[in-house]
Design an enzyme around this catalytic site. Structure first.
Site, PDB file in Angstrom:
ATOM      1  N   LYS A 100     -12.427  35.108 -37.190  1.00 12.14           N
ATOM      2  CA  LYS A 100     -13.424  36.060 -36.623  1.00 12.14           C
ATOM      3  C   LYS A 100     -12.801  36.439 -35.152  1.00 12.14           C
ATOM      4  O   LYS A 100     -13.653  36.577 -33.972  1.00 12.14           O
ATOM      5  CB  LYS A 100     -14.783  35.754 -36.463  1.00 12.14           C
ATOM      6  CG  LYS A 100     -15.154  35.603 -37.919  1.00 12.14           C
ATOM      7  CD  LYS A 100     -16.836  35.152 -38.060  1.00 12.14           C
ATOM      8  CE  LYS A 100     -17.201  34.805 -39.283  1.00 12.14           C
ATOM      9  NZ  LYS A 100     -16.448  33.502 -39.891  1.00 12.14           N
ATOM     10  N   ARG A 101     -11.669  36.494 -34.943  1.00 14.78           N
ATOM     11  CA  ARG A 101     -10.866  36.774 -33.542  1.00 14.78           C
ATOM     12  C   ARG A 101     -10.993  38.448 -33.255  1.00 14.78           C
ATOM     13  O   ARG A 101     -11.420  39.175 -33.957  1.00 14.78           O
ATOM     14  CB  ARG A 101      -9.522  36.494 -33.430  1.00 14.78           C
ATOM     15  CG  ARG A 101      -9.129  34.918 -33.697  1.00 14.78           C
ATOM     16  CD  ARG A 101      -9.622  34.024 -32.829  1.00 14.78           C
ATOM     17  NE  ARG A 101      -9.195  32.718 -32.761  1.00 14.78           N
ATOM     18  CZ  ARG A 101      -9.929  31.565 -33.107  1.00 14.78           C
ATOM     19  NH1 ARG A 101     -10.954  31.853 -33.781  1.00 14.78           N
ATOM     20  NH2 ARG A 101      -9.204  30.707 -33.303  1.00 14.78           N
TER      21      ARG A 101
END
Length: 305
Positions: A100-101
């Site tokens: 989830k960068r």
């Protein structure tokens, strides 16, 4: 990349994936006795993960590995994270780096190099934590997505971008209605952006390498998204422990039974704790639960039961 995943799922007749959200507390007691350091905890988590991959590789197409579970163990945990990604590939499974960068511009590009692309050091190129897909937070906008999409094209990778997440409070932001834009809600407009940006990555099944995270706990929103965006493939968390059921998932798929892959984490890796599988070794219990999940999904999605 999405074509490869679809074909693997079709061959196995199984739209599910193994979520390795592995934390120390999930391990059998006999594995945790005498463990007192981060390094030793990481070591037994690696053993646990590898045994599950060995067992499930013949029936499950893909693993999703949640980075937070490994980051909290520090350097030793992130080494296990890399080891698990590599071991899944070695055993013929596709992998999703659940990280989830995101950020903007060049910083987004750095995250992409870490999980999808490559970084050159001297005469060699490296991908530190190579997954086939990565999860991305797209709510920073287009300039936070393009670096990842460029690497998808260059290295035959894919991304799944947060659209309608499985947590109950997601509606506080994602379901807000907006005016003066193409779609009614925030989450629909997020999907619309992905649909546009992914046009050039569509494969032979019509789906794009730019996919969406859409929670199993929100079937009404999923039905809207599937009907509106025919080319977006869904990564679906929330099945099992979070309340999503096989019956909820019919609307996630198209008429050809494509369009989504269903994650199960605790329901598989902690299956040995459940009454139904009590007394079984953890890897055998995980396998049995994975078979049961496959059958439940097949009946609901393919047979309409």
């Amino acid at each position: 990349m999405i074509d490869k995943l679809i074909e693997k799922m079709d061959n196995l007749k199984n739209p599910s994936l193994l979520g390795l959200d592995t934390i120390f507390e999930y391990l059998p007691e006999k594995m945790t006795k005498g463990i007192n350091t981060l390094e030793d905890a990481a070591k037994v988590i690696k053993e646990f993960n590898f045994k599950l991959i060995d067992k499930l590789a013949p029936i499950v197409a893909c693993v999703k590995i949640q980075a937070a579970c490994y980051e909290m163990l520090g350097v030793a945990g992130m080494q296990v994270y890399k080891n698990t990604l590599d071991y899944a590939r070695k055993n013929g499974m596709y992998s999703i780096a659940d990280v989830k960068r995101n950020d903007i511009g060049s910083t987004a590009g750095f995250y992409s190099k870490a999980y999808l692309g490559k970084i050159k050091i001297g005469d060699k190129e490296y991908t530190p934590f190579e997954g086939d897909f990565a999860t991305i937070n797209g709510y920073l906008g287009e300039d936070g997505l393009i670096p990842f999409i460029d690497d998808c094209k260059k290295y035959d990778k894919g991304i799944f971008v947060l659209v309608k997440t499985s947590n109950p409070s997601s509606s506080q932001i994602q379901n807000l209605e907006v005016k003066g834009v193409e779609y009614k809600t925030v989450y629909e407009n997020m999907a619309g952006l992905l649909n546009k940006l992914g046009e050039s990555t569509r494969g032979k099944y019509g789906y794009s390498d730019v996919g969406a995270v859409v929670g199993a706990t929100h079937p009404n929103e999923a039905e809207i998204l599937r009907n509106t965006f025919k080319n977006i493939f869904f990564l679906v968390p929330g099945y099992g422990a979070q309340g999503g059921t096989a019956k909820d998932l019919k609307c996630f798929f198209d008429k050809d039974k494509h369009g989504a892959i269903i994650n199960n984490s605790r329901g598989l890796i902690c299956a040995y704790k459940m009454d139904k599988y009590k007394g079984m070794e953890f890897d055998k219990a995980c396998y049995a639960a994975a078979v049961d999940m496959r059958e439940e999904l097949y009946k609901s999605i393919y047979q309409g039961v």
